[in-house]
Enzyme design. Sequence first.
Site, PDB file in Angstrom:
ATOM      1  CG  HIS A   1      28.964 -10.620 -16.833  1.00 30.93           C
ATOM      2  ND1 HIS A   1      30.034 -10.752 -17.676  1.00 30.93           N
ATOM      3  CD2 HIS A   1      27.934 -11.292 -17.415  1.00 30.93           C
ATOM      4  CE1 HIS A   1      29.671 -11.491 -18.733  1.00 30.93           C
ATOM      5  NE2 HIS A   1      28.411 -11.816 -18.596  1.00 30.93           N
TER       6      HIS A   1
ATOM      7  CG  PHE B   1      26.073 -18.608 -23.376  1.00 33.59           C
ATOM      8  CD1 PHE B   1      25.403 -17.656 -22.614  1.00 33.59           C
ATOM      9  CD2 PHE B   1      25.802 -18.659 -24.737  1.00 33.59           C
ATOM     10  CE1 PHE B   1      24.500 -16.768 -23.195  1.00 33.59           C
ATOM     11  CE2 PHE B   1      24.903 -17.774 -25.336  1.00 33.59           C
ATOM     12  CZ  PHE B   1      24.251 -16.829 -24.568  1.00 33.59           C
TER      13      PHE B   1
END
Lengths: 420, 77
Positions: free
Chosen positions: A311, A407
């Site tokens: 990521h 998120f």
Amino acid sequence: MRRVVVTGLGAVTPLGVGVDHVWNRLLDGASGIKLIDSFDVSDLPAKIAGLVPAGTYADGGYDPEEWVDKKDLKKMDVFIAYAMAAAKQAVEDAGWQPEDQDERDRTGVMIGSGIGGLGGISEGSKLLAERGPRRLSPFFIPANLINLASGFVSIQYGFRGPNHAVVTACATGTHAIGDAARLIMFGDADVMVAGGTESAVCRIGLAGFAAARALSTNFNETPEKASRPWDKDRDGFVMGEGAGIVVLEELEHAKARGAKIYAEVLGYGLSGDAYHMTAPSEDGSGGFRAMENAFRNAGIAKEKIDYVNAHGTSTPLGDEIELGAVKRLFGDHAYKLAMSSTKSAIGHLLGAAGAVEAIFTVKAIQTGDLPPTLNLDNPSEGCDINLVAHEAQQRKVDYALSNSFGFGGTNASVIFGPTP
Amino acid sequence: MSDVAERVKSIVVEHLGVDADKVTDNASFIDDLGADSLDTVELVMAFEEEFGCEIPDDAAEKIATVKDAIDFIEANQ
């Protein structure tokens, strides 16, 4: 369970349009991150982004009218047009042209986005305030809805199978591919067009992420240096835009029509942090469990993994937490595999990130090239595994894993393996 | 062709992405020019913008052909 393979790829990215073009530039160490000049950034702390270059497809650039009828362009926000361009490449690459209604009914679409038509909603809101409701286009709502990327693609090709869309912030692309693969495994479809798309590089998007103190602000003068995962001087992520779409197909279906097979979708794992709106849990347990869950259904030993597409967003917290999770999960093998962050070259494509990175992961398996982590001049303490700093490397890659975290504490990992 | 007719036809060509020779006076937006109901709403908005007039919803519903649009605009300018 039915097996699922990747038979088509399509990409619109800050390094250009077209998978081979983008892949070659990525391996060359090129950067797609530039100073923004399409809107006013003078009062914004972050003035750079990974921007899709304008130009013709033949030259590796993006011209929306090459992909979507001009009259339809005003009915869709940019994020949908990017998806249409990437989907067309992927469908053509797969050579999938269903000949009868039954085949079209067995082909679905699962394209997600992190935010959808943020720029379009912002413009519509301005128009409403300045000129009143009568000036708002009848296309305002459908042009900006996230699932309309899937909707437009299904209408374009007549694909009448599952029509779905994922929204899990920066994990969207990986979730879309994993979930679509599961639909095929379960028999809901034989072919799925899956991926993610994003075009949130606009004033309100940049201002919003800057307000959350998520963006790099120290490299506005040298944009290509700003995205530097695991480097000591990293100071936040760099927004990017684009789309990544893959064609997933049931193995026997692909074999029966003699399709070119890039790789197999072997494992898919999901987890939640249950910790914080935007920060990853400090012990890295979210990423750790997503990867661990992916291995549970991949049915391979961890030591088989040759490459991890991280990521790795270039934020001070996240990069080391992910690396810590990789070290704990793989043990000694962490020092034998290679891991890189292609966000160093294209920025963070948010909802498209996982899909574009899945394509890079599949290409690594296909070609044996590992894309580099740019700007990794001084690795932070403990960042001591092979992070493919600065330059691409070559090695045989049979199995590879790609991570995406979003998120809301949402995590996804996908494992690809060699052509069966 | 009147000035209004010319401007109406060029708006139709642009918004519906059709060839100019198909945009005859009697052409129906939906039946002949491939528009759907949302396209016609947008078309009416484009006429309002171009001619600086307001076309109320009940009048807009009656504008089905190119000629309907030209007549309404000429009568209400």
